[in-house]
Design a protein around this motif. Structure first.
Motif, PDB file in Angstrom:
ATOM      1  N   LEU A 272      -8.191   2.970  -4.172  1.00 56.73           N
ATOM      2  CA  LEU A 272      -6.938   3.613  -4.571  1.00 56.73           C
ATOM      3  C   LEU A 272      -7.103   5.128  -4.607  1.00 56.73           C
ATOM      4  O   LEU A 272      -8.220   5.644  -4.705  1.00 56.73           O
ATOM      5  CB  LEU A 272      -6.525   3.133  -5.963  1.00 56.73           C
ATOM      6  N   VAL A 273      -5.984   5.831  -4.549  1.00 57.86           N
ATOM      7  CA  VAL A 273      -5.969   7.272  -4.816  1.00 57.86           C
ATOM      8  C   VAL A 273      -5.251   7.469  -6.144  1.00 57.86           C
ATOM      9  O   VAL A 273      -4.080   7.087  -6.283  1.00 57.86           O
ATOM     10  CB  VAL A 273      -5.266   8.056  -3.696  1.00 57.86           C
ATOM     11  N   VAL A 274      -5.959   8.040  -7.121  1.00 58.06           N
ATOM     12  CA  VAL A 274      -5.448   8.212  -8.481  1.00 58.06           C
ATOM     13  C   VAL A 274      -5.293   9.704  -8.737  1.00 58.06           C
ATOM     14  O   VAL A 274      -6.279  10.450  -8.699  1.00 58.06           O
ATOM     15  CB  VAL A 274      -6.400   7.580  -9.508  1.00 58.06           C
ATOM     16  N   VAL A 275      -4.070  10.131  -9.010  1.00 58.52           N
ATOM     17  CA  VAL A 275      -3.782  11.562  -9.128  1.00 58.52           C
ATOM     18  C   VAL A 275      -3.205  11.873 -10.502  1.00 58.52           C
ATOM     19  O   VAL A 275      -2.122  11.395 -10.852  1.00 58.52           O
ATOM     20  CB  VAL A 275      -2.785  12.028  -8.041  1.00 58.52           C
ATOM     21  N   GLU A 276      -3.925  12.660 -11.280  1.00 55.32           N
ATOM     22  CA  GLU A 276      -3.404  13.152 -12.556  1.00 55.32           C
ATOM     23  C   GLU A 276      -2.475  14.332 -12.285  1.00 55.32           C
ATOM     24  O   GLU A 276      -2.814  15.221 -11.498  1.00 55.32           O
ATOM     25  CB  GLU A 276      -4.547  13.593 -13.470  1.00 55.32           C
ATOM     26  N   VAL A 277      -1.333  14.340 -12.959  1.00 59.72           N
ATOM     27  CA  VAL A 277      -0.342  15.392 -12.718  1.00 59.72           C
ATOM     28  C   VAL A 277       0.000  16.060 -14.047  1.00 59.72           C
ATOM     29  O   VAL A 277       0.292  15.400 -15.042  1.00 59.72           O
ATOM     30  CB  VAL A 277       0.938  14.827 -12.073  1.00 59.72           C
TER      31      VAL A 277
ATOM     32  N   LEU B 274      -0.199   9.248 -10.844  1.00 64.27           N
ATOM     33  CA  LEU B 274       0.355   8.531  -9.707  1.00 64.27           C
ATOM     34  C   LEU B 274      -0.770   7.783  -9.004  1.00 64.27           C
ATOM     35  O   LEU B 274      -1.875   8.321  -8.846  1.00 64.27           O
ATOM     36  CB  LEU B 274       1.031   9.481  -8.721  1.00 64.27           C
ATOM     37  N   VAL B 275      -0.481   6.550  -8.603  1.00 70.91           N
ATOM     38  CA  VAL B 275      -1.463   5.732  -7.901  1.00 70.91           C
ATOM     39  C   VAL B 275      -0.893   5.373  -6.540  1.00 70.91           C
ATOM     40  O   VAL B 275       0.229   4.864  -6.425  1.00 70.91           O
ATOM     41  CB  VAL B 275      -1.798   4.451  -8.692  1.00 70.91           C
ATOM     42  N   PHE B 276      -1.692   5.633  -5.505  1.00 75.47           N
ATOM     43  CA  PHE B 276      -1.314   5.337  -4.126  1.00 75.47           C
ATOM     44  C   PHE B 276      -2.294   4.319  -3.539  1.00 75.47           C
ATOM     45  O   PHE B 276      -3.462   4.285  -3.916  1.00 75.47           O
ATOM     46  CB  PHE B 276      -1.351   6.605  -3.270  1.00 75.47           C
TER      47      PHE B 276
ATOM     48  N   ARG C 204      -4.471   9.240   3.056  1.00 74.43           N
ATOM     49  CA  ARG C 204      -5.083   9.430   1.746  1.00 74.43           C
ATOM     50  C   ARG C 204      -5.726  10.807   1.597  1.00 74.43           C
ATOM     51  O   ARG C 204      -5.712  11.383   0.510  1.00 74.43           O
ATOM     52  CB  ARG C 204      -6.086   8.316   1.428  1.00 74.43           C
ATOM     53  N   GLY C 205      -6.274  11.358   2.668  1.00 72.93           N
ATOM     54  CA  GLY C 205      -6.902  12.659   2.600  1.00 72.93           C
ATOM     55  C   GLY C 205      -5.910  13.806   2.428  1.00 72.93           C
ATOM     56  O   GLY C 205      -6.306  14.928   2.111  1.00 72.93           O
ATOM     57  N   ARG C 206      -4.636  13.527   2.631  1.00 72.52           N
ATOM     58  CA  ARG C 206      -3.614  14.575   2.529  1.00 72.52           C
ATOM     59  C   ARG C 206      -2.906  14.578   1.176  1.00 72.52           C
ATOM     60  O   ARG C 206      -2.096  15.448   0.903  1.00 72.52           O
ATOM     61  CB  ARG C 206      -2.579  14.381   3.636  1.00 72.52           C
ATOM     62  N   ILE C 207      -3.243  13.608   0.336  1.00 78.65           N
ATOM     63  CA  ILE C 207      -2.642  13.552  -0.997  1.00 78.65           C
ATOM     64  C   ILE C 207      -3.412  14.481  -1.905  1.00 78.65           C
ATOM     65  O   ILE C 207      -4.642  14.388  -2.009  1.00 78.65           O
ATOM     66  CB  ILE C 207      -2.682  12.117  -1.554  1.00 78.65           C
ATOM     67  N   PRO C 208      -2.734  15.429  -2.568  1.00 82.83           N
ATOM     68  CA  PRO C 208      -3.440  16.343  -3.483  1.00 82.83           C
ATOM     69  C   PRO C 208      -4.245  15.550  -4.503  1.00 82.83           C
ATOM     70  O   PRO C 208      -3.716  14.626  -5.142  1.00 82.83           O
ATOM     71  CB  PRO C 208      -2.314  17.127  -4.149  1.00 82.83           C
ATOM     72  N   ARG C 209      -5.518  15.897  -4.659  1.00 82.70           N
ATOM     73  CA  ARG C 209      -6.410  15.113  -5.501  1.00 82.70           C
ATOM     74  C   ARG C 209      -6.688  15.800  -6.817  1.00 82.70           C
ATOM     75  O   ARG C 209      -6.762  17.018  -6.907  1.00 82.70           O
ATOM     76  CB  ARG C 209      -7.755  14.888  -4.796  1.00 82.70           C
ATOM     77  N   SER C 210      -6.904  14.974  -7.824  1.00 83.17           N
ATOM     78  CA  SER C 210      -7.547  15.475  -9.017  1.00 83.17           C
ATOM     79  C   SER C 210      -8.965  15.880  -8.613  1.00 83.17           C
ATOM     80  O   SER C 210      -9.590  15.229  -7.786  1.00 83.17           O
ATOM     81  CB  SER C 210      -7.603  14.376 -10.096  1.00 83.17           C
ATOM     82  N   ALA C 211      -9.445  16.973  -9.172  1.00 82.47           N
ATOM     83  CA  ALA C 211     -10.748  17.502  -8.753  1.00 82.47           C
ATOM     84  C   ALA C 211     -11.854  16.498  -9.042  1.00 82.47           C
ATOM     85  O   ALA C 211     -11.770  15.709  -9.973  1.00 82.47           O
ATOM     86  CB  ALA C 211     -11.028  18.792  -9.477  1.00 82.47           C
TER      87      ALA C 211
ATOM     88  N   TRP D 185       0.825  -1.210   0.000  1.00 79.71           N
ATOM     89  CA  TRP D 185       0.000   0.000   0.000  1.00 79.71           C
ATOM     90  C   TRP D 185       0.855   1.253   0.000  1.00 79.71           C
ATOM     91  O   TRP D 185       0.445   2.302  -0.513  1.00 79.71           O
ATOM     92  CB  TRP D 185      -0.953  -0.003   1.203  1.00 79.71           C
ATOM     93  N   SER D 186       2.047   1.175   0.534  1.00 77.38           N
ATOM     94  CA  SER D 186       2.927   2.337   0.617  1.00 77.38           C
ATOM     95  C   SER D 186       3.771   2.538  -0.630  1.00 77.38           C
ATOM     96  O   SER D 186       4.560   3.481  -0.699  1.00 77.38           O
ATOM     97  CB  SER D 186       3.846   2.184   1.834  1.00 77.38           C
ATOM     98  N   SER D 187       3.624   1.669  -1.625  1.00 80.04           N
ATOM     99  CA  SER D 187       4.353   1.823  -2.889  1.00 80.04           C
ATOM    100  C   SER D 187       3.769   2.976  -3.694  1.00 80.04           C
ATOM    101  O   SER D 187       2.620   3.388  -3.488  1.00 80.04           O
ATOM    102  CB  SER D 187       4.257   0.534  -3.711  1.00 80.04           C
TER     103      SER D 187
END
Length: 251
Positions: A158-163, A172-174, A244-251, A114-116
């Motif tokens: 998962l947390v999926v973040v478009e950058v 990025l996937v967390f 997970r709530g502290r990871i910048p999210r895609s809107a 999960w931490s990868s």
């Protein structure tokens, strides 16, 4: 920011990204032509990623290579460096077709925790032509952008973040879960739904990067030290809920 202790790269090409690695690495490409100097202990694999992951022990090098952490294996009850090494950072930049990228993600996740951190390249095409499955442009993303949609739909854990990186964005996937079978069970139905002929119907928000975060915002976020600490201390998956709530999210 993440300070990974091992690295997997799918899609080596000439080695311009692999040259950044300073940790034990595995790099996979059926036709790599490395022209840059490499400064890591690397196992270069001339194979497709599907064939690579079909091997009995694909990450053998991370266990038996000149790993500076290998000495810890005998003292590692959680098996970070032992018989089943887990990936810490993976970069997926292989075949630019949705089904290949999805399989790459599924295979990488099976060897992660999960931490990868899992990074997919070329996820934000700038126009319909770049997103075509049949390449006819210089810059080409193919239809791998659909992987983000599928992960959000089928894997809300998962947390999926478009950058908004140049030229064609990353995701990025967390929160990887190597025990998840959701994508495997749904794979055939997903392929039937998402693999369609050109032209691809790329959502407008992808083309204009409406939901993408800025690289500086992601790198400057305050969750990184805690993610690294959780990884190093092998904290259980429940610790992800606090991050997970502290990871910048895609809107």
């Amino acid at each position: 920011m993440y300070k990974p202790r091992n690295y997997l790269e799918i899609g080596v090409n000439d080695g311009r990204s692999l040259t950044l690695s300073r940790v034990p690495s595995v790099a996979v490409d059926p036709a790599f032509r490395v022209v840059t100097e490499l400064s890591c202990d690397v196992h270069l694999v001339r194979a497709t990623s599907d064939d690579f992951f079909a091997r009995k022990d694909p990450l053998l090098h991370l266990r038996n290579g000149r790993n500076p952490f290998r000495a810890l294996a005998r003292k590692d009850p959680m098996n970070l460096f032992g018989s089943d090494p887990k990936l810490e950072l993976a970069f997926i930049d292989g075949m630019h077709l949705f089904e290949y990228a999805l399989r790459d993600f599924m295979n990488v996740e099976k060897h992660s925790r999960w931490s990868s951190v899992i990074v997919l390249d070329d996820m934000l095409p700038r126009n319909i032509d770049e997103a075509a499955r049949d390449r006819h442009t210089d810059a080409w993303t193919g239809d791998v952008y659909k992987v983000a949609t599928v992960l959000r739909r089928h894997r809300p854990d998962l947390v999926v973040v478009e950058v908004d990186t140049q030229p064609t964005g990353v995701v990025l996937v967390f929160g990887a879960d190597p025990l998840s079978t959701v994508l495997k069970r749904s794979y055939d139905a997903i392929i039937e739904e998402y693999v369609v002929p050109d032209p691809q119907d790329v959502p407008e928000e992808v083309l204009v990067r409406k939901n993408a975060v800025q690289p500086e915002a992601l790198l400057g976020a305050d969750f990184w030290p805690d993610l690294v600490r959780a990884r190093n201390l092998r904290r259980p998956r429940s610790a992800f809920e606090g991050l997970r709530g502290r990871i910048p999210r895609s809107a």
